[in-house]
Design a protein around this motif. Structure first.
Motif, PDB file in Angstrom:
ATOM      1  N   SER A 260     -64.101  -6.643  51.460  1.00 53.83           N
ATOM      2  CA  SER A 260     -64.545  -5.325  50.985  1.00 53.83           C
ATOM      3  C   SER A 260     -64.392  -4.277  52.072  1.00 53.83           C
ATOM      4  O   SER A 260     -63.946  -3.144  51.809  1.00 53.83           O
ATOM      5  CB  SER A 260     -66.004  -5.398  50.520  1.00 53.83           C
ATOM      6  N   PHE A 263     -60.454  -3.573  52.528  1.00 50.65           N
ATOM      7  CA  PHE A 263     -59.762  -2.823  51.485  1.00 50.65           C
ATOM      8  C   PHE A 263     -60.493  -1.544  51.078  1.00 50.65           C
ATOM      9  O   PHE A 263     -59.956  -0.731  50.328  1.00 50.65           O
ATOM     10  CB  PHE A 263     -59.567  -3.703  50.248  1.00 50.65           C
ATOM     11  N   HIS A 265     -63.060  -1.328  49.140  1.00 57.89           N
ATOM     12  CA  HIS A 265     -63.587  -1.469  47.775  1.00 57.89           C
ATOM     13  C   HIS A 265     -64.476  -2.710  47.716  1.00 57.89           C
ATOM     14  O   HIS A 265     -64.302  -3.640  48.522  1.00 57.89           O
ATOM     15  CB  HIS A 265     -62.465  -1.644  46.746  1.00 57.89           C
ATOM     16  N   ILE A 267     -65.086  -6.080  46.524  1.00 56.50           N
ATOM     17  CA  ILE A 267     -64.235  -7.142  46.006  1.00 56.50           C
ATOM     18  C   ILE A 267     -65.077  -8.119  45.180  1.00 56.50           C
ATOM     19  O   ILE A 267     -66.153  -8.527  45.601  1.00 56.50           O
ATOM     20  CB  ILE A 267     -63.544  -7.907  47.165  1.00 56.50           C
ATOM     21  N   ILE A 281     -59.291  -7.490  43.283  1.00 55.59           N
ATOM     22  CA  ILE A 281     -59.292  -6.283  44.119  1.00 55.59           C
ATOM     23  C   ILE A 281     -59.086  -5.085  43.202  1.00 55.59           C
ATOM     24  O   ILE A 281     -58.014  -4.924  42.604  1.00 55.59           O
ATOM     25  CB  ILE A 281     -58.158  -6.328  45.167  1.00 55.59           C
ATOM     26  N   PHE A 283     -58.560  -1.069  41.966  1.00 55.65           N
ATOM     27  CA  PHE A 283     -57.954   0.167  42.475  1.00 55.65           C
ATOM     28  C   PHE A 283     -58.232   1.268  41.473  1.00 55.65           C
ATOM     29  O   PHE A 283     -58.455   1.020  40.287  1.00 55.65           O
ATOM     30  CB  PHE A 283     -56.458  -0.008  42.738  1.00 55.65           C
ATOM     31  N   ASP A 288     -54.120   4.804  45.292  1.00 52.95           N
ATOM     32  CA  ASP A 288     -55.020   3.786  45.821  1.00 52.95           C
ATOM     33  C   ASP A 288     -54.348   2.410  45.793  1.00 52.95           C
ATOM     34  O   ASP A 288     -54.482   1.596  46.712  1.00 52.95           O
ATOM     35  CB  ASP A 288     -56.315   3.763  44.995  1.00 52.95           C
ATOM     36  N   ARG A 291     -51.917   2.135  48.603  1.00 53.81           N
ATOM     37  CA  ARG A 291     -52.651   1.980  49.866  1.00 53.81           C
ATOM     38  C   ARG A 291     -53.013   0.511  50.090  1.00 53.81           C
ATOM     39  O   ARG A 291     -52.886  -0.019  51.199  1.00 53.81           O
ATOM     40  CB  ARG A 291     -53.930   2.834  49.820  1.00 53.81           C
ATOM     41  N   ILE A 292     -53.457  -0.144  49.016  1.00 55.29           N
ATOM     42  CA  ILE A 292     -53.840  -1.558  49.122  1.00 55.29           C
ATOM     43  C   ILE A 292     -52.615  -2.419  49.450  1.00 55.29           C
ATOM     44  O   ILE A 292     -52.695  -3.358  50.250  1.00 55.29           O
ATOM     45  CB  ILE A 292     -54.512  -2.014  47.809  1.00 55.29           C
ATOM     46  N   LEU A 295     -51.898  -2.252  53.065  1.00 54.73           N
ATOM     47  CA  LEU A 295     -52.865  -3.032  53.856  1.00 54.73           C
ATOM     48  C   LEU A 295     -52.490  -4.513  53.813  1.00 54.73           C
ATOM     49  O   LEU A 295     -52.623  -5.247  54.823  1.00 54.73           O
ATOM     50  CB  LEU A 295     -54.279  -2.829  53.295  1.00 54.73           C
ATOM     51  N   ILE A 296     -52.036  -4.996  52.636  1.00 54.03           N
ATOM     52  CA  ILE A 296     -51.658  -6.415  52.511  1.00 54.03           C
ATOM     53  C   ILE A 296     -50.420  -6.699  53.359  1.00 54.03           C
ATOM     54  O   ILE A 296     -50.342  -7.728  54.068  1.00 54.03           O
ATOM     55  CB  ILE A 296     -51.407  -6.775  51.041  1.00 54.03           C
TER      56      ILE A 296
END
Length: 300
Positions: A260, A263, A265, A267, A281, A283, A288, A291-292, A295-296
């Protein structure tokens, strides 16, 4: 023919006896009681009153006119049954249709079996005899059974013996009285059958019973279709089975917090009893989501 004439003459002779104040019969021990009680007597129609205990409340006018026409041609073939009240005063126990039809064509006398009974005996006689008739509607029969329970204190077993019906049959009639009054009226008026009523009674809530009843009338459903409708209705109303909650292990709780935070958010994690699970996850927009993804990729 000679026998019928002799019997009719005897009935008229007993009628004259009943009109003699000096020989008024008030009990089976009275003089001449054995000649009158249990015999057929020609009684003045005006000397007979309607039985307030009569379980039947609906009298089809067309059917009465047909019976009246038959009586006009052939006479009253089956005598009515009355109980003696006072001097030359009688009360119907059974045979109200014959009594009404005879009055309709202006008959002055009617053949009758005479009984001596108190109110309770008269009620039981009227109820039991009428229950055994073929032309009562299911609700009239059910109400008669209920009155035998409430006013005569008969059990279902005792009623079974008196009326010659199985106890289960009596119970099925009595259950009809749990139907909404509108549905009971519909059954009495012939809009639905007893089979429809027995299907609807499986729904306890009367407002829901009315919903089913409306569908039966609107769609002209058969008894089998009604039974299927009730089964589907009951299935739809059953609460969904809730899955037993599984305690989330501590290592997952810690990991969820890390996810959480990473990311940005909250989770969601679901875990089954065998230890397997899913991570969700969320969005909120395309931006958004991208963006995730970044990050991954960065975490690789």
């Amino acid at each position: 023919m000679a026998k019928a004439t002799k019997k009719q003459a005897l009935g008229r002779g007993l009628s004259a006896l009943l009109k003699d104040p000096a020989n008024d019969i008030t009990s089976v021990q009275d003089k001449h009681a054995d000649q009158v009680i249990g015999n057929i007597v020609e009684l003045d129609i005006d000397a007979i009153e309607i039985n307030p205990f009569q379980p039947r409340t609906n009298f089809n006018e067309e059917s009465l006119r047909e019976l009246a026409s038959s009586i006009k041609e052939l006479g009253v073939i089956q005598p009515i049954t009355v109980r003696k009240l006072n001097f030359n005063k009688f009360q119907l126990v059974s045979g109200e249709r014959r009594f009404r039809a005879s009055k309709l064509i202006g008959l002055e006398t009617i053949p009758a079996y005479i009984r001596i009974a108190n109110d309770q005996e008269s009620l039981e006689m009227a109820l039991v005899e009428n229950i055994q008739r073929q032309d009562l509607d299911p609700i009239e029969i059910a109400l008669s059974y209920q009155r035998l329970i409430d006013e005569i204190n008969l059990t279902q077993e005792q009623m079974s013996d008196r009326v010659g019906k199985k106890r289960s049959t009596i119970a099925n009639y009595l259950r009809l009285l749990k139907l909404d009054p509108i549905i009971q009226t519909g059954m009495r008026d012939g809009f639905i059958s007893m089979g429809h009523g027995r299907a609807i009674i499986n729904i306890e809530d009367q407002s829901q019973q009315l919903d089913i009843y409306e569908k039966i009338i609107t769609n002209k459903l058969s008894v089998r279709e009604t039974e299927a409708l009730v089964r589907n209705f009951q299935t739809d109303k059953q609460p969904a089975k809730t899955k037993e909650a599984v305690e989330i292990p501590k290592y997952i709780k810690k990991g969820v917090k890390d996810f959480s935070d990473y990311f940005g958010h909250k989770i969601d994690v679901k875990v089954s009893k065998n230890g397997k699970g899913n991570i969700t996850i969320p969005f909120h927009s395309e931006e958004d989501f991208n963006r995730i993804i970044k990050l991954i990729k960065r975490a690789k």
